[in-house]
Enzyme design. Structure first.
Site, PDB file in Angstrom:
ATOM      1  N   ARG A 231      31.923  17.947  15.862  1.00 20.17           N
ATOM      2  CA  ARG A 231      32.790  18.935  15.232  1.00 20.17           C
ATOM      3  C   ARG A 231      34.239  18.552  15.515  1.00 20.17           C
ATOM      4  O   ARG A 231      34.595  18.186  16.636  1.00 20.17           O
ATOM      5  CB  ARG A 231      32.500  20.348  15.745  1.00 20.17           C
ATOM      6  CG  ARG A 231      31.193  20.945  15.239  1.00 20.17           C
ATOM      7  CD  ARG A 231      31.253  21.240  13.746  1.00 20.17           C
ATOM      8  NE  ARG A 231      30.051  21.888  13.226  1.00 20.17           N
ATOM      9  CZ  ARG A 231      29.017  21.243  12.699  1.00 20.17           C
ATOM     10  NH1 ARG A 231      29.029  19.911  12.642  1.00 20.17           N
ATOM     11  NH2 ARG A 231      27.980  21.926  12.222  1.00 20.17           N
ATOM     12  N   GLU A 260      39.226  19.629   8.519  1.00 17.89           N
ATOM     13  CA  GLU A 260      38.544  18.913   7.441  1.00 17.89           C
ATOM     14  C   GLU A 260      38.169  19.782   6.252  1.00 17.89           C
ATOM     15  O   GLU A 260      37.932  19.264   5.158  1.00 17.89           O
ATOM     16  CB  GLU A 260      37.280  18.231   7.965  1.00 17.89           C
ATOM     17  CG  GLU A 260      36.156  19.174   8.342  1.00 17.89           C
ATOM     18  CD  GLU A 260      34.890  18.421   8.737  1.00 17.89           C
ATOM     19  OE1 GLU A 260      33.875  18.621   8.060  1.00 17.89           O
ATOM     20  OE2 GLU A 260      34.928  17.644   9.709  1.00 17.89           O
ATOM     21  N   HIS A 292      32.656  12.925   7.113  1.00 20.15           N
ATOM     22  CA  HIS A 292      31.512  13.755   7.528  1.00 20.15           C
ATOM     23  C   HIS A 292      30.230  13.283   6.844  1.00 20.15           C
ATOM     24  O   HIS A 292      29.510  14.064   6.213  1.00 20.15           O
ATOM     25  CB  HIS A 292      31.773  15.230   7.201  1.00 20.15           C
ATOM     26  CG  HIS A 292      31.042  16.173   8.116  1.00 20.15           C
ATOM     27  ND1 HIS A 292      31.626  17.261   8.717  1.00 20.15           N
ATOM     28  CD2 HIS A 292      29.753  16.174   8.549  1.00 20.15           C
ATOM     29  CE1 HIS A 292      30.742  17.907   9.453  1.00 20.15           C
ATOM     30  NE2 HIS A 292      29.596  17.257   9.377  1.00 20.15           N
TER      31      HIS A 292
END
Length: 325
Positions: A231, A260, A292
């Protein structure tokens, strides 16, 4: 059960279509919009919503969902830091998740980041494309015999340990919730002090928010490699930039980023990105960022879709899901 799936991506629709084909009681509608206060009205008429990592399921959104008659929130991911679980329970909304979906996918992506940074293969690729075969500036290092510190050793961390043991690395682990294994358990400070490479694999909580900050970077070895596939907010971005400028961080591999939600999973190629911190990070020659995609394998998408659909079916049948949060 009617389900509104938010932040829907073209690549995941076939997997959900396959998974839901065995459950005629489930009707899933796909919405490209991320869930927020501005888009929550799209859930009107649905019994459940399905969300991903950057959907905002805060207390206000949950209150609106409850008003609309939504009874269930299905996360198609493992982490649930973007959901106010206490507020959901108070409103009588059940929350389920996908606790494990091919942990090897994320662990292998982590290794890909490590190897790319260590051997500068991304730079070599670009050079050869331009018919430049000069090796100067491409000097790398072995992972063999390096000390790799892993913060958080759940399923992904365990998978990473197995891979690194195969490389002949020395693995240190900080995780209060695990026992002994094929690694050395150490304190967090010792991990910071001794690791040549540090990889983050813990959930984002109040306790782990900005776990890597100014104080943490000060303790680390000069030139340390830092990898984050967990994260974004585990790392204090401002402190990270300072550590890069001072060369305390020698290599940085990110598959996640603190802000993000405004960038990832979208095509921004023709936009002027307004996030100055991201622009600064991406400008360093020793920083590698992916959007990601650590989870992004066929095997993982099959598992995500099937587990999510099974969770929803159990809720629809009035059963308790083992993946309830």
């Amino acid at each position: 059960m009617k389900v509104a799936l938010f932040s829907s991506q073209k690549y995941e629709k076939p997997f959900f279509n396959d998974a839901v084909s065995a459950y005629p009681n489930l009707d899933i509608a796909h919405f490209e919009h991320a869930l927020s206060m501005e888009t929550v009205s799209l859930a009107s008429g649905y019994d459940a919503i399905c969300v991903f990592v950057n959907d905002d399921v805060n207390a206000c959104v949950l209150a609106e969902l409850a008003e609309l008659g939504v009874k269930f929130v299905a996360l198609r991911c493992a982490g649930y830091n973007n959901v106010d679980i206490e507020a959901a329970h108070a409103l009588g909304i059940q929350v389920v998740r996908v606790p494990a979906y091919s942990p090897e996918a994320v662990a292998e992506h982590c290794i890909a980041l490590m190897l790319t940074l260590a051997r500068k293969t991304h730079k070599a690729y670009n050079r050869v494309r331009e018919e430049n075969f000069d090796l100067n500036g491409l000097l790398g290092f072995n992972i063999h015999n390096k000390t790799v510190g892993i913060i958080g050793c759940g399923k992904i961390g365990q998978s990473l340990v197995s891979i690194l043991n195969g490389f002949g690395a020395h693995t240190l682990v900080f995780d209060p919730n695990i026992g002994e294994g094929s690694y050395t358990k150490v304190s967090l400070q010792m991990l910071f002090e001794q690791s040549d490479i540090i990889s983050l694999h813990c959930p984002l909580t109040d306790a782990t928010h900005h776990l890597l900050n100014d104080e943490a970077f000060d303790i680390m070895k000069p030139g340390v490699m830092v990898i984050n596939t967990s994260r974004g907010a585990l790392i204090d971005t401002q402190a990270c930039i300072k550590a890069l400028k001072s060369k305390k961080i020698g290599y940085l591999g990110l598959d996640v980023y603190e802000q993000e939600s405004e960038l990832f999973f979208k095509d921004r190629s023709e936009d002027i990105i307004q996030d100055d911190d991201f622009i600064r990070l991406s400008g360093f020659p020793n920083v590698l960022i992916t959007g990601h995609q650590g989870f992004f394998t066929k095997e993982a998408l099959v598992e995500i879709a099937s587990t999510t659909v099974e969770n929803l079916n159990m809720l629809d049948c009035g059963e308790e899901s083992p993946n309830s949060v």
